[in-house]
Design a protein around this motif. Structure first.
Motif, short mmCIF file in Angstrom:
data_model
loop_
_atom_site.label_atom_id
_atom_site.label_comp_id
_atom_site.label_asym_id
_atom_site.label_seq_id
_atom_site.Cartn_x
_atom_site.Cartn_y
_atom_site.Cartn_z
N GLN A 197 0.24 -2.76 16.18
CA GLN A 197 -1.05 -2.31 16.67
C GLN A 197 -1.13 -2.56 18.18
OE1 GLN A 197 -3.52 -0.59 15.74
NE2 GLN A 197 -3.36 -0.40 13.51
N THR A 240 1.49 3.87 4.96
CA THR A 240 1.91 3.31 3.68
C THR A 240 3.21 2.53 3.83
OG1 THR A 240 3.22 5.25 3.08
CG2 THR A 240 0.87 5.27 2.49
N GLN A 294 -7.29 -4.71 7.50
CA GLN A 294 -6.26 -4.97 6.51
C GLN A 294 -4.99 -5.43 7.22
OE1 GLN A 294 -5.93 -1.13 4.60
NE2 GLN A 294 -7.46 -1.65 3.06
N SER A 295 -4.50 -6.59 6.84
CA SER A 295 -3.32 -7.13 7.51
C SER A 295 -2.55 -8.05 6.58
CB SER A 295 -3.75 -7.90 8.77
OG SER A 295 -2.64 -8.52 9.37
N ARG A 312 -5.59 -0.97 9.92
CA ARG A 312 -4.50 -1.56 9.13
C ARG A 312 -3.39 -2.01 10.07
NH1 ARG A 312 -2.76 2.29 4.66
NH2 ARG A 312 -4.82 1.66 3.91
N TYR A 369 -8.67 -9.08 5.57
CA TYR A 369 -7.45 -9.49 4.87
C TYR A 369 -6.68 -10.41 5.81
CZ TYR A 369 -7.95 -5.46 1.61
OH TYR A 369 -8.38 -4.55 0.68
N ILE A 410 3.21 -3.12 6.04
CA ILE A 410 2.02 -3.51 6.79
C ILE A 410 2.32 -4.60 7.81
CG2 ILE A 410 1.23 -5.21 5.08
CD1 ILE A 410 -1.65 -4.19 5.69
N ASP A 467 -3.66 4.45 8.80
CA ASP A 467 -3.46 4.76 7.38
C ASP A 467 -1.96 5.00 7.16
OD1 ASP A 467 -3.86 5.42 4.73
OD2 ASP A 467 -4.35 7.51 5.17
N ILE A 471 0.86 -1.18 0.00
CA ILE A 471 0.00 0.00 0.00
C ILE A 471 0.90 1.23 0.00
CG2 ILE A 471 -1.75 1.27 1.27
CD1 ILE A 471 -2.72 -1.44 2.36
#
Length: 305
Positions: A114, A103, A154-155, A133, A180, A109, A101, A3
């Motif tokens: 987290q 990149t 998203q992961s 994400r 994901y 990613i 968010d 991403i």
């Protein structure tokens, strides 16, 4: 499929990058993205506290949380979560939240640290749109968001426990679910069995878009979904970005429920051209772009590292 671009829209709002000195984005059309850049001297919570001093901030409909670690130390977002929870009374209109968010240029990613987001989700129970994400050490807790319509996780490696948290959630208004799963090498520990509570269609009765994406067990997902009542209410089944092959596609081809779907997405797949042609003739409108070599023994998810 790393991403490389920040969000430009989320939750039907334009996303506007905000830095101290900027005015409040128009709450009728836009949400602010608050993020650090390399070597910024202030912290994310400090920048956010400045944002909270803006006239009219109480009308803010949403936030996009960008990179919170300007020194590149892979810090978890503990202080970010605490700042947002503390600000709950200052943001009574907040309904839209994207957390992470970030990149590939900022942090891959699979490297995003987290944390426990459950205090944040408990503080903002009026959320209608939620995106996250990064999967490392992610926890959502006992999800109870009665107005949530859209959930995207998203992961490059989603923990199985997070999948099970979603499967145990109370989300009666949910109509868009997008997971994901990622790759084992990047921390994915889930399996198709984790989706069992979803299959009979009663868990999220308003679901219209189901995206079970980016997994190394895409064939198994296709097999368990092919006869599942959850398909009966869907507009779109999205099995893209993973390792779907003819084995999984065979289950889809044998399903009357799949044949009745308006849309089927298998973008980034490893099916043979003949199988793709048969899917396209089955009934749904099929998006089957980005085909990999079906004879390649090494099949990979689109979003891992």
């Amino acid at each position: 499929m790393a991403i490389y671009d920040h969000l430009t829209r989320f939750g039907d709002f334009d996303v506007v990058s905000w830095v101290p000195g900027d005015p409040l984005p128009d709450p009728a059309t836009s949400v602010a993205r608050i993020a650090l850049d390399w070597d910024d001297e202030d912290s994310w919570p400090e920048r956010f506290r400045t944002f909270l001093t803006l006239p009219g901030v109480e009308a803010t409909p949403g936030l996009v949380v960008g990179w919170w670690d300007g020194q590149g130390n892979n810090e978890p977002p503990t202080a970010v979560v605490e700042a947002l929870v503390t600000a709950r009374d200052r943001l009574p209109a907040l309904r839209v939240l994207f957390f992470g968010d970030i990149t590939a240029e900022e942090n891959e990613i699979s490297w995003i640290e987290q944390g426990d987001l459950s205090p944040l989700l408990a503080a903002y129970q009026g959320l209608t749109h939620l995106g996250v994400r990064g999967g490392n050490n992610l926890s959502l807790g006992q999800l109870d968001l009665p107005e949530l319509q859209l959930l995207i996780l998203q992961s490059g490696g989603l923990p199985g426990e997070v999948i099970r948290e979603v499967m145990g959630a109370r989300l009666p208004a949910l109509h868009h679910l997008e997971l994901y799963f990622g790759a084992v090498n990047y921390g994915a520990t889930g399996s198709a069995d984790d989706l069992s509570p979803l299959l009979d269609g009663t868990l999220f009765p308003r679901l219209r878009y189901l995206g079970l994406k980016n997994s190394e067990f895409q064939d198994q997902l296709a097999q368990v979904l092919a006869g599942a009542p959850v398909l009966d209410g869907l507009d779109t089944l999205d099995l893209s970005l993973g390792t779907l092959s003819d084995e999984g596609a065979a289950a889809l081809l044998g399903s009357e429920r799949v044949a009745r779907l308006p849309h089927l997405v298998i973008r980034h797949h490893f099916c043979t051209p003949d199988t793709v042609a048969r899917l396209e003739a089955l009934g749904p409108q099929v998006d089957a772009d980005e085909a990999g070599d079906p004879d390649d023994d090494w099949r990979f998810v689109a979003l891992g590292e």
